[in-house]
Design an enzyme around this catalytic site. Structure first.
Site, PDB file in Angstrom:
ATOM      1  N   SER A 133       0.860  -1.179   0.000  1.00 44.89           N
ATOM      2  CA  SER A 133       0.000   0.000   0.000  1.00 44.89           C
ATOM      3  C   SER A 133       0.894   1.227   0.000  1.00 44.89           C
ATOM      4  CB  SER A 133      -0.887  -0.001   1.249  1.00 44.89           C
ATOM      5  OG  SER A 133      -1.507   1.249   1.462  1.00 44.89           O
ATOM      6  N   TYR A 146      -1.389  -0.195  11.167  1.00 38.08           N
ATOM      7  CA  TYR A 146      -1.535  -0.679   9.790  1.00 38.08           C
ATOM      8  C   TYR A 146      -0.313  -0.303   8.956  1.00 38.08           C
ATOM      9  CZ  TYR A 146      -3.243  -0.942   4.976  1.00 38.08           C
ATOM     10  OH  TYR A 146      -3.366  -1.208   3.637  1.00 38.08           O
TER      11      TYR A 146
END
Length: 274
Positions: A133, A146
């Site tokens: 990501s 995260y």
């Protein structure tokens, strides 16, 4: 010629499902996996081989890899896609939740990489695609856990790329920005498990505003767009080491070059403008 084979995790929806369909359309032998096989029955109807695989369960991984080798004799590509986001200020996220986040997003890919690499090394070819990501290159308030998991995945992949190059194996990071999937709904579920201290209500307000936008938000790309880049990486003889997906992703990763003080001030300004 024998079709190439791919093992994909997290195929129940979103990027994983779109990736399985993209490989299938290119006549690969696709092993589509998920924790709940009922979620991927339709992929089986389309022609994928489906299997139960929880990336936190070593027995699941061993069973699926052994089955694939028994049935196909080869694993040409591994796509580590399974993952989720644990949001919340660091103080509010229980340590058990941090462990769970890393168990899926970091230890899971590591388990699968270790399972397939001996075979790929023997054949001296293969591609490992780790779905990361832009959060693996730029952290943000409320996303420390995260982002930390994706930073770790990026670091491991960078090391892996050099380690396996002599065996003809490629390691690729695919880095989407916002994707129009159910990802945010899962993130909202995980947020419900945090221990709110009362000190960070501004974060929760921003998060709720983001949820209200829906549909992945401005600049989101489709799962099919991400799947296209994953397929291209797996099919290329010399894939790029990193593939940011979408314009917003390509712009966002440049934020790591901004001085920390300026980046911190920008996050503070966004909070005040809410």
């Amino acid at each position: 010629m024998q079709p190439k084979t791919v093992l994909i995790t997290g195929c129940s929806s979103g990027i994983g499902r779109a990736t399985a369909e993209a490989f299938l359309d290119e006549d690969w032998e696709v092993y589509a996996t998920a924790r709940n096989p009922a979620d991927i029955e339709t992929l089986g109807d389309r022609g994928c081989t489906i299997a139960t695989l929880d990336v936190t369960e070593p027995d699941d991984i061993e069973r699926v890899v052994d089955r694939m080798l028994d049935e196909q004799g080869r694993i040409d590509c591994l796509v580590n896609n399974a993952g989720y986001a644990q949001f919340g200020p660091l103080e509010d996220v229980p340590t058990d939740a941090v462990h769970d986040q890393f168990d899926v997003n970091v230890y899971g890919p590591h388990r699968l990489i270790r399972a397939v690499l001996p075979h790929m090394r023997r054949r001296r070819e293969g591609t490992i695609v780790n779905v990361s990501s832009v959060a693996g290159r730029l952290s943000f308030p409320g996303g420390g856990v995260y982002c930390g998991s994706k930073f770790a995945l990026e670091a491991m992949t960078d090391a892996l790329r050099s380690e396996v190059a002599e065996y003809g194996i490629d390691a690729v990071l695919v880095e989407p920005g916002p994707v129009d999937t159910g990802f945010t709904e899962r993130a909202e579920e995980e947020l419900s498990g945090v221990e709110r201290s009362g000190a960070y209500e501004s974060f929760y307000g921003v998060f709720e505003d983001t949820q209200a936008i829906g549909g992945g938000g401005l600049g989101a790309v489709s799962p099919e767009r991400v799947a296209e880049d994953i397929l291209n990486a797996a099919s290329s003889t010399k894939p790029a080491s990193r593939v940011p997906v979408g314009t917003l992703a390509r712009v966002t990763v440049l934020g790591r070059f901004v001085p920390d003080s300026l980046r911190d001030r920008a996050f503070g300004l966004l909070d005040r403008l809410r």
